[in-house]
Design a protein around this motif. Structure first.
Motif, mmCIF file in Angstrom:
data_model
loop_
_atom_site.group_PDB
_atom_site.id
_atom_site.type_symbol
_atom_site.label_atom_id
_atom_site.label_comp_id
_atom_site.label_asym_id
_atom_site.label_seq_id
_atom_site.Cartn_x
_atom_site.Cartn_y
_atom_site.Cartn_z
ATOM 1 N N LEU A 58 3.399 8.554 -11.322
ATOM 2 C CA LEU A 58 3.924 7.511 -10.436
ATOM 3 C C LEU A 58 2.906 7.176 -9.342
ATOM 4 C CD1 LEU A 58 6.253 5.653 -9.718
ATOM 5 C CD2 LEU A 58 7.203 7.522 -8.342
ATOM 6 N N GLN A 59 2.286 8.196 -8.784
ATOM 7 C CA GLN A 59 1.263 7.977 -7.764
ATOM 8 C C GLN A 59 0.097 7.190 -8.358
ATOM 9 O OE1 GLN A 59 -0.513 11.567 -6.245
ATOM 10 N NE2 GLN A 59 -1.564 10.528 -4.584
ATOM 11 N N PHE A 60 -0.300 7.542 -9.579
ATOM 12 C CA PHE A 60 -1.394 6.818 -10.236
ATOM 13 C C PHE A 60 -1.000 5.365 -10.478
ATOM 14 C CE2 PHE A 60 -3.426 5.278 -14.135
ATOM 15 C CZ PHE A 60 -4.745 5.302 -13.723
ATOM 16 N N LYS A 61 0.216 5.133 -10.974
ATOM 17 C CA LYS A 61 0.654 3.766 -11.265
ATOM 18 C C LYS A 61 0.704 2.922 -10.001
ATOM 19 C CE LYS A 61 4.241 0.863 -13.263
ATOM 20 N NZ LYS A 61 3.602 -0.263 -12.647
ATOM 21 N N ARG A 62 1.280 3.472 -8.946
ATOM 22 C CA ARG A 62 1.364 2.716 -7.686
ATOM 23 C C ARG A 62 -0.026 2.437 -7.114
ATOM 24 N NH1 ARG A 62 6.530 5.740 -4.909
ATOM 25 N NH2 ARG A 62 8.117 4.668 -6.157
ATOM 26 N N SER A 63 -0.901 3.411 -7.164
ATOM 27 C CA SER A 63 -2.264 3.211 -6.665
ATOM 28 C C SER A 63 -3.001 2.185 -7.525
ATOM 29 C CB SER A 63 -3.033 4.532 -6.664
ATOM 30 O OG SER A 63 -2.451 5.447 -5.771
ATOM 31 N N ASN A 64 -2.845 2.293 -8.842
ATOM 32 C CA ASN A 64 -3.498 1.358 -9.756
ATOM 33 C C ASN A 64 -2.978 -0.062 -9.514
ATOM 34 O OD1 ASN A 64 -5.391 1.001 -11.936
ATOM 35 N ND2 ASN A 64 -3.618 0.534 -13.226
ATOM 36 N N ASP A 65 -1.661 -0.214 -9.333
ATOM 37 C CA ASP A 65 -1.089 -1.535 -9.057
ATOM 38 C C ASP A 65 -1.622 -2.101 -7.746
ATOM 39 O OD1 ASP A 65 0.363 -1.363 -11.397
ATOM 40 O OD2 ASP A 65 2.273 -0.873 -10.409
ATOM 41 N N TYR A 66 -1.705 -1.255 -6.732
ATOM 42 C CA TYR A 66 -2.208 -1.710 -5.437
ATOM 43 C C TYR A 66 -3.659 -2.179 -5.557
ATOM 44 C CZ TYR A 66 -4.031 -1.622 -0.700
ATOM 45 O OH TYR A 66 -4.653 -1.963 0.467
ATOM 46 N N LYS A 122 0.855 -1.180 0.000
ATOM 47 C CA LYS A 122 0.000 0.000 0.000
ATOM 48 C C LYS A 122 0.896 1.237 0.000
ATOM 49 C CE LYS A 122 -3.876 2.090 2.405
ATOM 50 N NZ LYS A 122 -4.844 1.926 3.493
ATOM 51 N N PRO A 123 0.797 2.045 -1.076
ATOM 52 C CA PRO A 123 1.653 3.234 -1.142
ATOM 53 C C PRO A 123 1.233 4.276 -0.105
ATOM 54 C CG PRO A 123 0.217 3.127 -3.052
ATOM 55 C CD PRO A 123 -0.021 1.882 -2.262
#
Length: 177
Positions: A77-85, A26-27
């Motif tokens: 980057l925030q979108f990618k990390r949130s999307n991956d999570y 979780k970012p």
């Protein structure tokens, strides 16, 4: 015997390899679900617009994802990390995409309603112009006749109001509907 060993070995390797799939942590700056619904909805709309007529879309000068990221004050980057999570957490991700889908369905109903209203206005104008006598009977008061110009003016004013309503309002974020 050797073939059986190779088959057993490959099945074992496949089984072991599939067990170590890493889930995204979780970012710290996780985008909330409601905001993620809005971001994905707008990105999808912009991609659809680009795919519908790429040349016209490119002439607007809008950079799709960059525009959305700036609008919602996030970065890629925030979108990618949130999307991956969220993608690793299937139930949440499914909920997000169900919300996006329902939002599109609501938008479609609104657009269909506006199109029907616009068509009724166009039909009314055409009917008023077709009247060769120059006068039409008022549907609420059949004894009273009114001039076509008076009817056309009121219909045109109604159409202008509808046009202003459509042009002045952008689709609202899905979390606000």
């Amino acid at each position: 015997m050797f073939k059986k060993f190779i088959l057993l070995f490959s099945i074992s390797v496949t089984f072991v390899a599939c067990q170590d799939i890493e889930k995204s942590e979780k970012p710290e700056n996780l985008i909330p679900e409601e905001k993620m619904v809005d971001v994905i909805t707008e990105i999808s709309l912009l991609q659809s617009a680009r795919n519908f007529n790429k040349r016209i879309f490119e002439n607007t000068g809008i950079e799709g994802q960059e525009y959305v990221f700036e609008k919602y004050n996030i970065d890629s980057l925030q979108f990618k990390r949130s999307n991956d999570y969220y993608a690793d957490n299937y139930e949440i991700y499914q909920r997000i995409y169900d919300s996006v889908k329902h939002g599109f369905e609501r938008m479609k109903v609104k657009l269909d309603t506006l199109q029907k209203q616009e068509q009724r206005l166009k039909d009314s104008i055409a009917e008023a112009k077709r009247d060769s006598l120059g006068k039409v009977k008022d549907s609420l008061n059949p004894e009273e006749e009114r001039e076509i110009e008076e009817i056309s003016d009121s219909i045109i004013n109604e159409k202008d109001s509808l046009d202003r309503l459509v042009n002045d309002s952008l689709p609202e974020p899905m979390s606000r509907n």
